[in-house]
Design a protein around this motif. Sequence first.
Motif, PDB file in Angstrom:
ATOM      1  N   ILE A  14      12.697 -56.907 -95.791  1.00 19.31           N
ATOM      2  CA  ILE A  14      13.504 -56.609 -96.980  1.00 19.31           C
ATOM      3  C   ILE A  14      12.983 -57.385 -98.187  1.00 19.31           C
ATOM      4  O   ILE A  14      12.855 -56.830 -99.285  1.00 19.31           O
ATOM      5  CB  ILE A  14      14.997 -56.918 -96.725  1.00 19.31           C
ATOM      6  CG1 ILE A  14      15.555 -55.984 -95.652  1.00 19.31           C
ATOM      7  CG2 ILE A  14      15.813 -56.849 -98.001  1.00 19.31           C
ATOM      8  CD1 ILE A  14      15.550 -54.521 -96.038  1.00 19.31           C
ATOM      9  N   ALA A  15      12.665 -58.665 -98.003  1.00 21.17           N
ATOM     10  CA  ALA A  15      12.125 -59.471 -99.111  1.00 21.17           C
ATOM     11  C   ALA A  15      10.797 -58.897 -99.591  1.00 21.17           C
ATOM     12  O   ALA A  15      10.537 -58.853-100.804  1.00 21.17           O
ATOM     13  CB  ALA A  15      11.953 -60.918 -98.663  1.00 21.17           C
ATOM     14  N   ALA A  16       9.961 -58.444 -98.674  1.00 24.69           N
ATOM     15  CA  ALA A  16       8.678 -57.855 -99.062  1.00 24.69           C
ATOM     16  C   ALA A  16       8.888 -56.546 -99.820  1.00 24.69           C
ATOM     17  O   ALA A  16       8.213 -56.291-100.823  1.00 24.69           O
ATOM     18  CB  ALA A  16       7.812 -57.629 -97.830  1.00 24.69           C
ATOM     19  N   PHE A  17       9.815 -55.709 -99.368  1.00 21.72           N
ATOM     20  CA  PHE A  17      10.086 -54.456-100.069  1.00 21.72           C
ATOM     21  C   PHE A  17      10.656 -54.709-101.461  1.00 21.72           C
ATOM     22  O   PHE A  17      10.335 -53.994-102.408  1.00 21.72           O
ATOM     23  CB  PHE A  17      11.044 -53.572 -99.269  1.00 21.72           C
ATOM     24  CG  PHE A  17      10.365 -52.791 -98.190  1.00 21.72           C
ATOM     25  CD1 PHE A  17       9.371 -51.874 -98.484  1.00 21.72           C
ATOM     26  CD2 PHE A  17      10.713 -52.980 -96.867  1.00 21.72           C
ATOM     27  CE1 PHE A  17       8.735 -51.159 -97.488  1.00 21.72           C
ATOM     28  CE2 PHE A  17      10.090 -52.269 -95.857  1.00 21.72           C
ATOM     29  CZ  PHE A  17       9.103 -51.358 -96.166  1.00 21.72           C
ATOM     30  N   ILE A  18      11.491 -55.729-101.614  1.00 21.60           N
ATOM     31  CA  ILE A  18      12.032 -56.057-102.931  1.00 21.60           C
ATOM     32  C   ILE A  18      10.909 -56.523-103.856  1.00 21.60           C
ATOM     33  O   ILE A  18      10.840 -56.135-105.026  1.00 21.60           O
ATOM     34  CB  ILE A  18      13.142 -57.121-102.811  1.00 21.60           C
ATOM     35  CG1 ILE A  18      14.376 -56.500-102.158  1.00 21.60           C
ATOM     36  CG2 ILE A  18      13.488 -57.711-104.171  1.00 21.60           C
ATOM     37  CD1 ILE A  18      15.453 -57.502-101.796  1.00 21.60           C
ATOM     38  N   MET A  62       2.333 -64.155 -94.301  1.00 21.95           N
ATOM     39  CA  MET A  62       2.937 -65.495 -94.424  1.00 21.95           C
ATOM     40  C   MET A  62       4.103 -65.642 -93.467  1.00 21.95           C
ATOM     41  O   MET A  62       4.287 -66.699 -92.856  1.00 21.95           O
ATOM     42  CB  MET A  62       3.387 -65.739 -95.863  1.00 21.95           C
ATOM     43  CG  MET A  62       2.250 -66.032 -96.788  1.00 21.95           C
ATOM     44  SD  MET A  62       2.682 -66.339 -98.525  1.00 21.95           S
ATOM     45  CE  MET A  62       4.350 -66.854 -98.503  1.00 21.95           C
ATOM     46  N   ALA A  63       4.916 -64.607 -93.323  1.00 25.74           N
ATOM     47  CA  ALA A  63       6.049 -64.662 -92.397  1.00 25.74           C
ATOM     48  C   ALA A  63       5.555 -64.824 -90.961  1.00 25.74           C
ATOM     49  O   ALA A  63       6.115 -65.611 -90.191  1.00 25.74           O
ATOM     50  CB  ALA A  63       6.894 -63.392 -92.528  1.00 25.74           C
ATOM     51  N   PHE A  64       4.498 -64.100 -90.597  1.00 28.61           N
ATOM     52  CA  PHE A  64       3.948 -64.215 -89.242  1.00 28.61           C
ATOM     53  C   PHE A  64       3.389 -65.622 -89.003  1.00 28.61           C
ATOM     54  O   PHE A  64       3.626 -66.230 -87.957  1.00 28.61           O
ATOM     55  CB  PHE A  64       2.854 -63.166 -89.035  1.00 28.61           C
ATOM     56  CG  PHE A  64       2.172 -63.284 -87.708  1.00 28.61           C
ATOM     57  CD1 PHE A  64       2.784 -62.795 -86.564  1.00 28.61           C
ATOM     58  CD2 PHE A  64       0.945 -63.891 -87.599  1.00 28.61           C
ATOM     59  CE1 PHE A  64       2.169 -62.903 -85.328  1.00 28.61           C
ATOM     60  CE2 PHE A  64       0.319 -64.006 -86.374  1.00 28.61           C
ATOM     61  CZ  PHE A  64       0.931 -63.516 -85.239  1.00 28.61           C
ATOM     62  N   THR A  65       2.649 -66.141 -89.983  1.00 30.57           N
ATOM     63  CA  THR A  65       2.060 -67.476 -89.850  1.00 30.57           C
ATOM     64  C   THR A  65       3.136 -68.545 -89.756  1.00 30.57           C
ATOM     65  O   THR A  65       3.060 -69.455 -88.932  1.00 30.57           O
ATOM     66  CB  THR A  65       1.126 -67.769 -91.038  1.00 30.57           C
ATOM     67  OG1 THR A  65       0.135 -66.741 -91.094  1.00 30.57           O
ATOM     68  CG2 THR A  65       0.454 -69.116 -90.909  1.00 30.57           C
ATOM     69  N   TYR A  66       4.157 -68.440 -90.599  1.00 28.57           N
ATOM     70  CA  TYR A  66       5.250 -69.407 -90.562  1.00 28.57           C
ATOM     71  C   TYR A  66       5.959 -69.362 -89.216  1.00 28.57           C
ATOM     72  O   TYR A  66       6.240 -70.391 -88.615  1.00 28.57           O
ATOM     73  CB  TYR A  66       6.247 -69.134 -91.686  1.00 28.57           C
ATOM     74  CG  TYR A  66       7.475 -69.984 -91.597  1.00 28.57           C
ATOM     75  CD1 TYR A  66       7.442 -71.309 -92.007  1.00 28.57           C
ATOM     76  CD2 TYR A  66       8.667 -69.481 -91.078  1.00 28.57           C
ATOM     77  CE1 TYR A  66       8.562 -72.110 -91.911  1.00 28.57           C
ATOM     78  CE2 TYR A  66       9.789 -70.279 -90.978  1.00 28.57           C
ATOM     79  CZ  TYR A  66       9.729 -71.590 -91.392  1.00 28.57           C
ATOM     80  OH  TYR A  66      10.834 -72.372 -91.288  1.00 28.57           O
ATOM     81  N   ARG A  67       6.222 -68.158 -88.720  1.00 24.61           N
ATOM     82  CA  ARG A  67       6.931 -68.033 -87.444  1.00 24.61           C
ATOM     83  C   ARG A  67       6.100 -68.587 -86.292  1.00 24.61           C
ATOM     84  O   ARG A  67       6.621 -69.296 -85.427  1.00 24.61           O
ATOM     85  CB  ARG A  67       7.296 -66.575 -87.176  1.00 24.61           C
ATOM     86  CG  ARG A  67       8.016 -66.376 -85.854  1.00 24.61           C
ATOM     87  CD  ARG A  67       8.688 -65.043 -85.807  1.00 24.61           C
ATOM     88  NE  ARG A  67       9.133 -64.687 -84.488  1.00 24.61           N
ATOM     89  CZ  ARG A  67      10.174 -65.223 -83.857  1.00 24.61           C
ATOM     90  NH1 ARG A  67      10.875 -66.146 -84.444  1.00 24.61           N
ATOM     91  NH2 ARG A  67      10.512 -64.816 -82.648  1.00 24.61           N
TER      92      ARG A  67
END
Length: 79
Positions: A14-18, A62-67
Amino acid sequence: MPIRSFIYWFACSIAAFIAVGATESGMAAMLDLSLPQAGASTVLPVPEPSRAFLLFAGIMAMAFTYRSAWLSWKRGAQH
């Protein structure tokens, strides 16, 4: 997939789509950039589909790396 993982990926998507939606030409024109007159003619928002895709891919990377870093740290702290 646990519910926490689903919520994480859903929120990141959702953040990426926004963020991608903010790069659209109508939204970019509404941004109020107060630049000096000399810089105003050279710095203008240029919405392009490829840039929007790269922005989406970058946010998800970034989300994948952070996770993965979080899970690695969490597993390492338990031992």
